[in-house]
Design a protein around this motif. Structure first.
Motif, mmCIF file in Angstrom:
data_model
loop_
_atom_site.group_PDB
_atom_site.id
_atom_site.type_symbol
_atom_site.label_atom_id
_atom_site.label_comp_id
_atom_site.label_asym_id
_atom_site.label_seq_id
_atom_site.Cartn_x
_atom_site.Cartn_y
_atom_site.Cartn_z
ATOM 1 N N UNK A 21 42.013 16.167 21.547
ATOM 2 C CA UNK A 21 42.756 14.939 21.616
ATOM 3 C C UNK A 21 44.231 15.184 21.536
ATOM 4 N N UNK A 22 44.974 14.231 21.000
ATOM 5 C CA UNK A 22 46.425 14.344 20.939
ATOM 6 C C UNK A 22 46.886 15.245 19.814
ATOM 7 N N UNK A 23 45.955 15.581 18.854
ATOM 8 C CA UNK A 23 46.308 16.442 17.748
ATOM 9 C C UNK A 23 45.846 17.860 18.041
ATOM 10 N N UNK A 24 46.234 18.770 17.204
ATOM 11 C CA UNK A 24 45.848 20.154 17.390
ATOM 12 C C UNK A 24 46.967 21.064 16.947
ATOM 13 N N UNK A 25 46.831 22.365 17.189
ATOM 14 C CA UNK A 25 47.847 23.313 16.742
ATOM 15 C C UNK A 25 49.183 23.093 17.446
ATOM 16 N N UNK A 26 50.253 23.309 16.728
ATOM 17 C CA UNK A 26 51.581 23.187 17.322
ATOM 18 C C UNK A 26 51.865 24.382 18.207
ATOM 19 N N UNK A 27 52.864 24.235 19.075
ATOM 20 C CA UNK A 27 53.270 25.373 19.900
ATOM 21 C C UNK A 27 53.742 26.536 19.029
#
Length: 436
Positions: free
Chosen positions: A224-230
């Motif tokens: 989805x729209x969340x997850x690990x940052x770059x």
């Protein structure tokens, strides 16, 4: 209103596998292969026309190297920007805009520009072409699950090789019979033709309006729209190892495009026609290596072998073998053995380009893929900024021996890249850490 963009988006649900979806997926892939062919035909012009351009514009080897490096002045920055944009806007329009801008950038040199125009046009061309590879890969991979991405990813890289293989003889003929400016006109026309084809065929719908990619095929993290940052993605050992290996491959690509024709002609004494044939041979070898890598990696993955081996070790070994070829080539004289070493040293390492992309695509979630690939491309393509200028300096200061030093330096870099790929790449391990 239904979406008519061929670019797949991340939704929940099973991967669409209808015949219509598969046709559209391969239509997109085919168009993107041609896109990469035009992209690298554009890049090859200066290398193929090096001698007449240097003569007509009065350039030293260092000046010519700097003119080529100008291409990469904005290339890396725009590559990162384009990759990030591909996560937010439809890549279809990015690709169309890039192709049209490529063609516009070639026109001034086709019409008679001098050194200032050459440098300015290469800067604009580099800015337009910077996002090409990551955006094209991001667009193609959205249509395939991870276990099926090796072939389309490899085909896009084969498009790079085919662009030079097909362009080298034809552009060399144009340069010899109609002057080097005609080559710029030819690649500008090719860009316009591709843009027209993409505008017509680069749209459509899957049977359910969009292709669907599951979280399992979206890489590490949530879909989805969340997850690990770059920041976390770029800190993984896998991203670092893939980027180092790909950087070394791109160093070889830059040398192949800019200096190998002159190395063969001025350093080893081959005719311009023979040199063009050998350049085509390098890229043909690269195409074979890319397809062989896709077959081997896909076979290993389907049998449950981890990507650490199927991608990291396979890619690292190809770089190490290329390093041996370049090391021996730096000490070899003209002859049949030289041709073999040239093909191994400069051709085999191209397989790492696809491995790096598919490795990062496996590691990251789909909504971070464009940015992760674009940022990798930004780092990798700095090799194109340094390699031509440094090689030109070596040739100016050392004469013919400068070519040997440049090839030996390439061998050292390939050893470093191969070692990084073998020891650092492990997507499954790093995906777990990103999810924790």
């Amino acid at each position: 209103m239904p979406n008519t963009d061929l670019t797949a988006v991340t939704l929940t649900g099973p991967l669409t596998t209808s015949p219509r979806h598969r046709r559209q997926a391969w239509t997109v892939t085919g168009l993107l292969v041609v896109f990469m062919m035009v992209n690298f035909a554009d890049k090859s012009v200066l290398g193929l026309a090096a001698d007449p351009i240097r003569h007509d514009l009065g350039l030293s080897a260092t000046g010519f190297g700097l003119a080529n490096s100008a291409f990469f002045l904005l290339f890396s920055l725009c590559g990162a920007t384009g990759g990030l944009l591909a996560d937010r806007v439809r890549p279809r329009w990015l690709l169309l805009g890039m192709a049209l801008l490529w063609s516009i950038a070639q026109i001034p040199m086709a019409l008679g520009g001098g050194l200032v125009t050459l440098v300015a046009s290469r800067i604009v061309l580099g800015a337009a072409e910077g996002p090409a590879f990551p955006v094209a890969q991001h667009t193609a991979m959205a249509w395939f699950p991870d276990r099926r991405r090796n072939l389309p990813g490899a085909l896009l890289s084969v498009g790079i090789a085919l662009g030079v293989v097909l362009a080298a003889p034809g552009l060399t003929w144009l340069i010899r019979h109609h002057g080097w400016r005609s080559a710029f006109a030819a690649v500008a026309a090719a860009g316009v033709v591709w843009a027209g084809a993409w505008a017509v065929f680069g749209k459509g719908r899957t049977s359910q309006g969009q292709a669907r990619v599951t979280g399992a095929d979206s890489g590490g993290g949530e879909a989805g729209s969340h997850g690990p940052s770059y920041r976390r993605i770029l800190a993984t050992r896998t991203w670092i190892g893939a980027t180092i290996g790909y950087f070394c491959t791109y160093w070889m690509i830059a040398l192949s495009l800019v200096w190998v024709p002159s190395y063969l002609h001025d350093g080893l004494g081959y005719s311009a026609t023979a040199a063009a044939g050998l350049v085509a041979g390098i890229w043909a070898t690269s195409a074979v290596a890319l397809l062989a890598q896709a077959a081997v990696t896909g076979w290993l993955l389907r049998r449950g072998v981890s990507s650490r081996w199927a991608r990291g070790r396979v890619g690292g070994i190809t770089l190490l073998v290329s390093a041996l070829g370049c090391g021996a080539l730096s000490q070899a004289a003209r002859g049949s053995l030289t041709v073999v070493l040239l093909l191994v040293g400069f051709g085999l390492c191209g397989a790492m380009s696809t491995i790096a992309v598919t490795t990062v695509a496996e590691l990251v979630p789909a909504h971070r893929r464009g940015g992760a690939l674009g940022l990798m491309n930004a780092v990798v393509t700095t090799a194109g900024l340094v390699a031509p200028a440094l090689t030109g300096y070596l040739v100016d200061t050392q004469g013919r021996a400068g070519y040997q030093y440049a090839v030996l330096l390439a061998a050292v870099l390939l050893v470093l890249g191969g070692t990084a790929a073998v020891t650092l790449i492990d997507p499954a391990r790093d995906a777990r850490r990103l999810n924790s």
